[in-house]
Design a protein around this motif. Structure first.
Motif, PDB file in Angstrom:
ATOM      1  N   ARG A 151      18.497   6.379  -8.186  1.00  0.00           N
ATOM      2  CA  ARG A 151      18.054   5.019  -7.849  1.00  0.00           C
ATOM      3  C   ARG A 151      17.274   5.024  -6.547  1.00  0.00           C
ATOM      4  O   ARG A 151      16.248   4.365  -6.410  1.00  0.00           O
ATOM      5  CB  ARG A 151      19.256   4.075  -7.769  1.00  0.00           C
ATOM      6  N   ARG A 152      17.748   5.789  -5.582  1.00  0.00           N
ATOM      7  CA  ARG A 152      17.076   5.874  -4.271  1.00  0.00           C
ATOM      8  C   ARG A 152      15.674   6.485  -4.424  1.00  0.00           C
ATOM      9  O   ARG A 152      14.705   6.006  -3.856  1.00  0.00           O
ATOM     10  CB  ARG A 152      17.941   6.701  -3.313  1.00  0.00           C
ATOM     11  N   LEU A 153      15.604   7.554  -5.244  1.00  0.00           N
ATOM     12  CA  LEU A 153      14.311   8.185  -5.480  1.00  0.00           C
ATOM     13  C   LEU A 153      13.356   7.226  -6.204  1.00  0.00           C
ATOM     14  O   LEU A 153      12.164   7.165  -5.869  1.00  0.00           O
ATOM     15  CB  LEU A 153      14.478   9.476  -6.283  1.00  0.00           C
ATOM     16  N   GLN A 154      13.876   6.494  -7.178  1.00  0.00           N
ATOM     17  CA  GLN A 154      13.037   5.502  -7.869  1.00  0.00           C
ATOM     18  C   GLN A 154      12.542   4.454  -6.891  1.00  0.00           C
ATOM     19  O   GLN A 154      11.375   4.063  -6.922  1.00  0.00           O
ATOM     20  CB  GLN A 154      13.811   4.837  -9.002  1.00  0.00           C
ATOM     21  N   GLY A 155      13.420   3.983  -6.025  1.00  0.00           N
ATOM     22  CA  GLY A 155      13.025   2.996  -5.015  1.00  0.00           C
ATOM     23  C   GLY A 155      11.970   3.554  -4.072  1.00  0.00           C
ATOM     24  O   GLY A 155      10.979   2.885  -3.760  1.00  0.00           O
ATOM     25  N   GLU A 156      12.170   4.792  -3.638  1.00  0.00           N
ATOM     26  CA  GLU A 156      11.198   5.430  -2.730  1.00  0.00           C
ATOM     27  C   GLU A 156       9.859   5.633  -3.439  1.00  0.00           C
ATOM     28  O   GLU A 156       8.796   5.412  -2.852  1.00  0.00           O
ATOM     29  CB  GLU A 156      11.730   6.768  -2.204  1.00  0.00           C
ATOM     30  N   ARG A 157       9.905   6.048  -4.709  1.00  0.00           N
ATOM     31  CA  ARG A 157       8.659   6.213  -5.478  1.00  0.00           C
ATOM     32  C   ARG A 157       7.940   4.884  -5.628  1.00  0.00           C
ATOM     33  O   ARG A 157       6.713   4.820  -5.508  1.00  0.00           O
ATOM     34  CB  ARG A 157       8.970   6.806  -6.854  1.00  0.00           C
ATOM     35  N   LEU A 159       8.128   2.338  -3.583  1.00  0.00           N
ATOM     36  CA  LEU A 159       7.556   2.017  -2.265  1.00  0.00           C
ATOM     37  C   LEU A 159       6.292   2.828  -2.005  1.00  0.00           C
ATOM     38  O   LEU A 159       5.300   2.310  -1.486  1.00  0.00           O
ATOM     39  CB  LEU A 159       8.580   2.271  -1.163  1.00  0.00           C
ATOM     40  N   LEU A 160       6.333   4.106  -2.373  1.00  0.00           N
ATOM     41  CA  LEU A 160       5.149   4.951  -2.190  1.00  0.00           C
ATOM     42  C   LEU A 160       3.984   4.473  -3.050  1.00  0.00           C
ATOM     43  O   LEU A 160       2.837   4.461  -2.594  1.00  0.00           O
ATOM     44  CB  LEU A 160       5.481   6.413  -2.506  1.00  0.00           C
ATOM     45  N   ARG A 161       4.285   4.091  -4.313  1.00  0.00           N
ATOM     46  CA  ARG A 161       3.229   3.569  -5.193  1.00  0.00           C
ATOM     47  C   ARG A 161       2.629   2.293  -4.613  1.00  0.00           C
ATOM     48  O   ARG A 161       1.406   2.117  -4.592  1.00  0.00           O
ATOM     49  CB  ARG A 161       3.777   3.318  -6.600  1.00  0.00           C
ATOM     50  N   GLU A 162       3.495   1.376  -4.130  1.00  0.00           N
ATOM     51  CA  GLU A 162       3.016   0.127  -3.533  1.00  0.00           C
ATOM     52  C   GLU A 162       2.169   0.402  -2.295  1.00  0.00           C
ATOM     53  O   GLU A 162       1.098  -0.180  -2.115  1.00  0.00           O
ATOM     54  CB  GLU A 162       4.192  -0.775  -3.164  1.00  0.00           C
ATOM     55  N   SER A 163       2.654   1.307  -1.461  1.00  0.00           N
ATOM     56  CA  SER A 163       1.916   1.663  -0.246  1.00  0.00           C
ATOM     57  C   SER A 163       0.575   2.295  -0.597  1.00  0.00           C
ATOM     58  O   SER A 163      -0.459   1.976  -0.006  1.00  0.00           O
ATOM     59  CB  SER A 163       2.757   2.617   0.597  1.00  0.00           C
ATOM     60  N   SER A 164       0.591   3.172  -1.575  1.00  0.00           N
ATOM     61  CA  SER A 164      -0.639   3.822  -2.018  1.00  0.00           C
ATOM     62  C   SER A 164      -1.615   2.797  -2.581  1.00  0.00           C
ATOM     63  O   SER A 164      -2.814   2.848  -2.296  1.00  0.00           O
ATOM     64  CB  SER A 164      -0.309   4.881  -3.071  1.00  0.00           C
ATOM     65  N   GLU A 165      -1.108   1.866  -3.362  1.00  0.00           N
ATOM     66  CA  GLU A 165      -1.968   0.820  -3.935  1.00  0.00           C
ATOM     67  C   GLU A 165      -2.542  -0.070  -2.838  1.00  0.00           C
ATOM     68  O   GLU A 165      -3.726  -0.426  -2.875  1.00  0.00           O
ATOM     69  CB  GLU A 165      -1.188  -0.019  -4.955  1.00  0.00           C
ATOM     70  N   ARG A 166      -1.733  -0.419  -1.840  1.00  0.00           N
ATOM     71  CA  ARG A 166      -2.243  -1.217  -0.712  1.00  0.00           C
ATOM     72  C   ARG A 166      -3.351  -0.469   0.019  1.00  0.00           C
ATOM     73  O   ARG A 166      -4.379  -1.055   0.376  1.00  0.00           O
ATOM     74  CB  ARG A 166      -1.112  -1.581   0.252  1.00  0.00           C
ATOM     75  N   ARG A 167      -3.138   0.831   0.248  1.00  0.00           N
ATOM     76  CA  ARG A 167      -4.175   1.632   0.928  1.00  0.00           C
ATOM     77  C   ARG A 167      -5.438   1.710   0.069  1.00  0.00           C
ATOM     78  O   ARG A 167      -6.551   1.627   0.583  1.00  0.00           O
ATOM     79  CB  ARG A 167      -3.655   3.033   1.248  1.00  0.00           C
ATOM     80  N   ARG A 168      -5.263   1.855  -1.240  1.00  0.00           N
ATOM     81  CA  ARG A 168      -6.405   1.927  -2.153  1.00  0.00           C
ATOM     82  C   ARG A 168      -7.179   0.609  -2.146  1.00  0.00           C
ATOM     83  O   ARG A 168      -8.406   0.601  -2.063  1.00  0.00           O
ATOM     84  CB  ARG A 168      -5.910   2.272  -3.558  1.00  0.00           C
ATOM     85  N   VAL A 169      -6.467  -0.511  -2.184  1.00  0.00           N
ATOM     86  CA  VAL A 169      -7.110  -1.831  -2.146  1.00  0.00           C
ATOM     87  C   VAL A 169      -7.817  -2.031  -0.809  1.00  0.00           C
ATOM     88  O   VAL A 169      -8.958  -2.495  -0.754  1.00  0.00           O
ATOM     89  CB  VAL A 169      -6.075  -2.949  -2.406  1.00  0.00           C
TER      90      VAL A 169
END
Length: 193
Positions: free
Chosen positions: A46-52, A54-64
């Motif tokens: 669950r922690r890894l899924q949450g971290e992934r 967060l990383l996807r969201e952060s990556s998407e924000r940086r991409r946008v």
């Protein structure tokens, strides 16, 4: 049964009971350890899924943000290019003096100003090379015509003791029509980039 036999039987019985208890305790301990490992793995998952996530969201924000920054740079570059095109057009405004379309537009401008002012006096300022033809078009009206070296092409009219100004110079038209020119020149500017 003799005492030594009884003690031996009791010892065997205790050993069997102790061995059974130990075996039960080992099974229970193994079950507790297995349950703890499973719970830990689930928590970690669950922690890894949450971290992934967060990383996807952060990556998407940086991409946008990167896309927005690139779009902003492109818009600034287009605006700068359009400014250079318009500055060049303004610098060459006098070049339209010989165009047939210019003569037609100039004559239409004199007529529009005359219609607007009616019998009220006004002063038309134009390029020195346009003075004679503007005077010809303005004949029969109370409009006076002056040569103005600061008017590269087009007309500038003042009336009502300077309270009314009509600017039909090529410079004023280019500045006024800049948004429409930006749209019209957009595909050409994109091809240059």
């Amino acid at each position: 049964m003799a005492l030594p036999d009884l003690l031996a039987a009791l010892g065997r019985s205790n050993e069997e009971e102790i061995s059974g208890l130990l075996s039960d305790a080992r099974r229970e301990a193994d079950a507790v350890v297995a349950a703890a490992r499973a719970e830990a793995e689930q928590r970690l998952g669950r922690r890894l899924q949450g971290e992934r996530a967060l990383l996807r969201e952060s990556s998407e924000r940086r991409r946008v943000a990167a896309r927005r920054a690139a779009a902003a740079r492109l818009l600034h570059a287009r605006a700068a290019l359009l400014d250079r095109v318009l500055d060049t057009a303004l610098a060459r405004a006098g070049g339209v003096l010989g165009w047939p379309e210019y003569a037609s537009a100039l004559e239409a401008g004199v007529r529009q100003i005359h219609e607007l002012l009616g019998d009220d006096p006004g002063t038309l300022r134009c390029a020195p090379s346009d003075v004679e033809r503007v005077r010809g078009w303005a004949s029969g009206s109370v409009l006076s015509v002056l040569a103005a070296s600061d008017v590269a092409a087009g007309l500038h009219c003042t009336a009502d003791d300077g309270r009314l100004t009509i600017d039909l110079t090529v410079r004023a038209r280019l500045v006024h029509d800049r948004p429409a020119l930006a749209i019209a020149l957009g595909p050409s500017l994109e091809a240059i980039e």
